[in-house]
Design an enzyme around this catalytic site. Structure first.
Site, PDB file in Angstrom:
ATOM      1  N   CYS A  38       0.850  -1.198   0.000  1.00 18.24           N
ATOM      2  CA  CYS A  38       0.000   0.000   0.000  1.00 18.24           C
ATOM      3  C   CYS A  38       0.884   1.246   0.000  1.00 18.24           C
ATOM      4  O   CYS A  38       1.998   1.232   0.523  1.00 18.24           O
ATOM      5  CB  CYS A  38      -0.881  -0.013   1.253  1.00 18.24           C
ATOM      6  SG  CYS A  38      -1.957   1.421   1.438  1.00 18.24           S
ATOM      7  N   SER A  40       0.557   3.885   1.742  1.00 18.97           N
ATOM      8  CA  SER A  40       0.778   4.459   3.074  1.00 18.97           C
ATOM      9  C   SER A  40       2.161   4.079   3.620  1.00 18.97           C
ATOM     10  O   SER A  40       2.836   4.898   4.233  1.00 18.97           O
ATOM     11  CB  SER A  40      -0.300   4.013   4.055  1.00 18.97           C
ATOM     12  OG  SER A  40      -1.558   4.482   3.637  1.00 18.97           O
ATOM     13  N   HIS A  43       4.750   6.203   2.000  1.00 16.85           N
ATOM     14  CA  HIS A  43       4.851   7.542   2.583  1.00 16.85           C
ATOM     15  C   HIS A  43       5.873   7.533   3.725  1.00 16.85           C
ATOM     16  O   HIS A  43       6.663   8.461   3.866  1.00 16.85           O
ATOM     17  CB  HIS A  43       3.502   8.022   3.124  1.00 16.85           C
ATOM     18  CG  HIS A  43       2.461   8.286   2.070  1.00 16.85           C
ATOM     19  ND1 HIS A  43       2.732   8.969   0.905  1.00 16.85           N
ATOM     20  CD2 HIS A  43       1.141   7.987   2.019  1.00 16.85           C
ATOM     21  CE1 HIS A  43       1.617   9.062   0.191  1.00 16.85           C
ATOM     22  NE2 HIS A  43       0.636   8.467   0.833  1.00 16.85           N
ATOM     23  N   HIS A  59       0.631  -2.747   6.994  1.00 19.53           N
ATOM     24  CA  HIS A  59      -0.598  -2.524   7.770  1.00 19.53           C
ATOM     25  C   HIS A  59      -1.798  -3.153   7.092  1.00 19.53           C
ATOM     26  O   HIS A  59      -2.925  -2.942   7.507  1.00 19.53           O
ATOM     27  CB  HIS A  59      -0.821  -1.011   7.937  1.00 19.53           C
ATOM     28  CG  HIS A  59      -1.044  -0.351   6.616  1.00 19.53           C
ATOM     29  ND1 HIS A  59      -0.011  -0.051   5.767  1.00 19.53           N
ATOM     30  CD2 HIS A  59      -2.182  -0.008   5.984  1.00 19.53           C
ATOM     31  CE1 HIS A  59      -0.502   0.463   4.663  1.00 19.53           C
ATOM     32  NE2 HIS A  59      -1.824   0.495   4.745  1.00 19.53           N
ATOM     33  N   CYS A 164      -7.006  -3.185   4.457  1.00 22.66           N
ATOM     34  CA  CYS A 164      -6.833  -1.751   4.181  1.00 22.66           C
ATOM     35  C   CYS A 164      -7.589  -1.311   2.944  1.00 22.66           C
ATOM     36  O   CYS A 164      -8.620  -0.668   3.044  1.00 22.66           O
ATOM     37  CB  CYS A 164      -5.363  -1.334   4.085  1.00 22.66           C
ATOM     38  SG  CYS A 164      -5.207   0.423   3.630  1.00 22.66           S
TER      39      CYS A 164
END
Ligand code: APR
Ligand code: ZN
Length: 364
Positions: A38, A40, A43, A59, A164
């Site tokens: 993902c 995220s 990031h 996650h 997610c």
């Protein structure tokens, strides 16, 4: 056990042997079976989001319960679980007002378990747990409330995605926006999460669903998840194009699903009068988007954030599982690439390089 560690922002993850302590009260020891790639996590790798380093990221995961700490009653060894990156305390203002995705106790203990400590360490160096999940590893210790039991009929990669991208994306359409049947929708960013906003819009009987992405392959792929129109901002002005498709007025609902001030502004400007703009993507920390305040007032636009699809993961993930079983949401075709944990840096290069769909680590 083996884990992928982020030691420094801007550097590749390193595969290392680390120690994982047994679960304490209210915690569960899980063997990780699948972990999604993902944005995220990216990031954090790029330093656009911050976590105490070193850290184990990941996650979007699923796994098998290996053993449980004292007092755990919700799951037992052998159970299959989807991992939630917002486990809940059940006692704070937000948990008690039906917004468990905003749990205060979880937010106050970022990167560590609810008691403020880590189970992950290497010698005496503690290692933080992203989202109390940290599934870029062979095993994890997570809070009991971060485990959502799932039937053994659901394949591991699909279960991980419910952890997610599916819940975040379908939830944004269903719970953050509450898309009304027949309305028009534009989705800026058709990656792993954006495709789920698109199929959420289809599920809610939106009329026109406009996918906006800089990748032609992404746009073509989005058509198979329910997009009715596509716009490539490298070829045409996205706001003009969305207005043209919607009879000159703009879309009833727009979603920002990349994470930048520029795409947020596109989402804002492409919403019609009275429209709703939902910000799903996480922009780099400190970035701000400048909305025109007069238009916000005179055109009565609503701008709202959406975290974890405004869901209550423990009750809404099982709903996603049912929608998947009934064929109302397509998770099978979202899984386009499978990797070994050792190849995680390649997996993130593929994500950033514009590969379609979702990559998933399925070999640890
Ligand atoms: N305009 C439109 N689309 C863009 C633009 C742009 N200027 N720039 C990038 N994109 C597209 C990418 O091509 C990609 O398809 O946005 C998409 C983002 O998708 P992914 O990289 O797969 O990221 P995803 O995992 O879906 O996460 C999206 O949601 O939960 C948050 O932190 C997450 O901010 C991230 C966002
Ligand atoms: Zn995610």
């Amino acid at each position: 056990m083996k884990a992928a560690i982020l030691r420094e922002y801007g550097q590749p993850l390193t595969i290392e042997q680390v120690e994982l302590d047994p679960p304490k009260a209210g915690e569960v020891h899980v063997k990780i079976e699948a972990a999604g790639i993902c944005r995220s996590d990216l990031h954090f790798m790029k330093g656009e989001a911050r976590i105490n380093l070193p850290a184990v990221l990941g996650h979007e995961g699923s796994g098998t319960v290996m053993d449980v700490g004292p007092g755990v009653t919700g799951v037992k060894p052998g159970d299959h679980v989807i991992l939630s990156f917002v486990p809940y305390c059940g006692r704070c203002h937000f948990c008690l007002t039906n917004r468990a995705n905003l749990c205060d106790a979880h937010a106050a203990t970022a990167g560590v378990l609810f008691d403020g400590t880590t189970r992950l360490h290497k010698g005496d160096q503690r290692i933080t747990h992203m989202g109390k999940v940290a599934c870029f590893a062979q095993e994890a210790v997570v809070p009991e409330t971060g485990c959502v039991p799932v039937g053994k009929d659901v394949p591991w990669a699909q279960a991980a995605l419910i952890g997610c991208s599916v819940t975040t994306g379908v939830g944004a359409a269903m719970f953050s926006a509450r898309i009304a049947p027949g309305s028009t929708v534009a989705v800026i960013g058709a990656g792993g999460v954006g495709l789920n906003v698109i199929q959420g819009a289809r599920l809610l009987n939106a009329s026109k669903i406009i996918a906006v992405d800089i990748g032609e392959g992404k746009l073509e792929f989005a058509m198979s998840f329910g997009a009715t129109h596509t716009v490539n901002p490298t070829i045409q002005d996205p706001v003009e194009a969305i207005k043209k498709i919607t009879g000159g007025v703009g879309a009833d609902y727009t979603f920002e699903v990349f994470g930048s001030p520029q795409t947020a502004l596109t989402a804002y400007n492409a919403a019609r009068k009275g429209g709703t703009v939902v910000i799903v993507g996480l922009a780099p920390i400190g970035d701000v988007a400048g909305f025109d305040l007069v238009s916000m007032v005179r055109q009565e636009k609503t701008v709202k954030g959406s975290y974890y699809g405004s869901t209550r993961p423990a009750v809404d993930m099982p709903t996603m599982v049912e929608l998947y079983r009934l064929g109302k949401i397509n998770i099978d075709d979202l899984v386009t690439r499978r990797y070994k944990l050792e190849d995680i840096n390649k997996a993130y290069q593929d994500l950033d390089g514009g590969e379609i769909g979702r990559g998933v680590i399925t070999q640890f």
